[in-house]
Write a protein that holds these residues in place. Sequence first.
Motif: not given
Length: 391
Positions: A207-213, A169-171, A139-141, A157-164
Amino acid sequence: MRTRRGACYPGVVSRMCSNVRVTKKKSKDLHMHMHVPAGDSIIYSRKKQKKTPEKLAAGRYDFFESLPDDLVISIFCKLSSTATKPSDFVNVLITSKRLNRLALHSLVLSKASPRTFTIKAKYWCDSAHKFLKHCADAGNIEACYTLGMIRFYCLQNRGSGASLMAKAAINSHARALYALAVIQFNGSGGTKSDKDLRAGVALCARAAFLGHVDALRELGHCLQDGYGVRQNIAEGRRFLVQANARELSAVLSTGAAARTLLSWNLQPQQLRQGSGCPLLSDFGCNVPAPDVHPASLFMTEWFAARGGSPGPGLRLCSNAGCGRPETRKHEFRRCSVCGEVNYCSRACQALDWKFRHKAECAPVERWLDEDGEDVGNDDGDGEVEVVMVDS
């Protein structure tokens, strides 16, 4: 797992008391009578005590082995969350079998800091991959984001990488949200028709709402250019100024050591070379470049070890702190002035322009590929899509 339930450390207490005398009754139950000085209470235990650890050579007991597992795990959680390099945590794994088992507990791995995953690309192996996988499963995001970027861009490995990355992102992991936005803007891992500009803008906004510059800067350029959203120049400019102000605030909040790198200059056009990253250049402010995330650092080293190219006809993002490669030819936009540099996003273009490219950019009439055709991104209407740089 040994815990602290029942009497608090009965084995440790019994060994620390010098005047302990054990008597056995002939009955079925065994009782331990601890004779203590007058005035103190007597402790009884109806259960047979476990055998104490073997004595050390000096005649002393190893009290560390008597510590309960949950206490050791809580110590390892603090260690993993504050680790500044992988060796801070790896040294524990090679100490003993018990520490190795407890250090790999899911609670410890879920709290590991991003610097724990600063793995050099030249040391990448199955063990490193497995460790990141264990952290992601715990569970380490940060591990989900780092491993997702490595799988998507380096291991292809596009599918697995995007899934991770989606799991992170869900968290509400801001970097993962922005990484998915860049994938949507470019249609990475697919064709040009797989671009989803509206989805990219929505992910940037979150992402901007969460403070990502960088996401805030990207959102500002999208609003200014009308890219995936209705054009609003004033609002876009406001977001860009806010992104620069946030970056400056982050530097000022890091302490006196970082503030010494902050400089002011009344002639910002002279801020073209140096170790800092000129952000609020319109106001003569120069701040140090931000730290590179371990995932970006890994990708940069990974492709540098392979000749600096992700594949035939593919290019890397020219922003030094990015490391993203193209997944198909002509995926990235190039500078509209010189055509020598390529960027995965408008945020990378704006940052690299102020940091380095402004001093190197020289106009050319046109740029051609080996077949004699323009290599800009043709959107199908006959116009070439290029990166618009600030003057």
